[in-house]
Write an enzyme that holds these catalytic residues in place. Sequence first.
Site, PDB file in Angstrom:
ATOM      1  N   GLY A 108      -7.451 -19.824  21.851  1.00 52.43           N
ATOM      2  CA  GLY A 108      -8.245 -21.035  20.590  1.00 52.43           C
ATOM      3  C   GLY A 108      -8.070 -22.385  21.427  1.00 52.43           C
ATOM      4  N   CYS A 109      -7.155 -22.222  22.361  1.00 55.22           N
ATOM      5  CA  CYS A 109      -6.195 -23.709  22.575  1.00 55.22           C
ATOM      6  C   CYS A 109      -6.424 -24.185  23.917  1.00 55.22           C
ATOM      7  CB  CYS A 109      -5.255 -24.222  22.289  1.00 55.22           C
ATOM      8  SG  CYS A 109      -4.907 -26.020  22.080  1.00 55.22           S
ATOM      9  N   GLY A 110      -7.539 -25.208  24.300  1.00 55.92           N
ATOM     10  CA  GLY A 110      -7.630 -25.713  25.901  1.00 55.92           C
ATOM     11  C   GLY A 110      -6.778 -26.485  26.043  1.00 55.92           C
TER      12      GLY A 110
END
Length: 268
Positions: A108-110
């Site tokens: 969910g987090c780049g």
Amino acid sequence: MAKPVRSLPGSARRGGTRADISRSLPEETPVAITFDGATQAVMMATPADIEDFALGFALSEGILGGPQDIAGFEVVEHGAGIEARFWLAADRSAEVKARRRAMLGPVGCGLCGIDSLDQALRPLPVLRDPAWQVTAAEVAGATEALRRHQPLHDQTRAVHAAGFLEPGRGITCAREDVGRHNALDKLIGALVRQGTDPAAGAVVLTSRVSVEMVQKTVMAGSPVLIAVSAPTATALGLAREAGLSVAAFARGDGYDIYSHPGRIAGED
């Protein structure tokens, strides 16, 4: 290679009733991307199209300038996950070692694991206006057209997709993953590997438009980004500065255009 989908049992409750079920669920596998034996990133990803994913990640993060920087590549499966190994040309190898950073991030987090705040909003190149335009109808129908290229979503209802829309030809390439960033990286890698210039069309997303999605699209060189959901204000600021057209809420009957509308025929 591990399968991207696995069927698992469960128990469903609906309307006061209970029934045993079996659901097709997407897999998440740790994928380590290494350069000359040193790990650059470990990401949770769907175990499919790993070469596309690794190449797209390396290009969209600015680690590689193109396939010419690669001396060798292999995918090695371990009990704990998958390793995508790059062996670099000598000049690129020295540069990558100088800027190496480790990153461990969930799907969910780049931006997890970057080693300075400056990297979160890194400078981007400015895109040129393409020689082509996409029609308003193509933009409005882009996300629905992408739905026809999502076999993993049809099985699981739990993965994102990124597609490539070529004006007049529709969606010509698509990739899926549990992570929206991973799906875009896989698409970029697939386009480069098949010899398609990302500047020749638009990127289409089944997700919101966040900062990192703008960054990856600009680094790939595609001048138009179309998404089914909303952009963030910060992402739009970056898109405007980088010359990226952003069309959001593209859902069949229309779309919102927020930046550089001239790439869409009929827009001012």
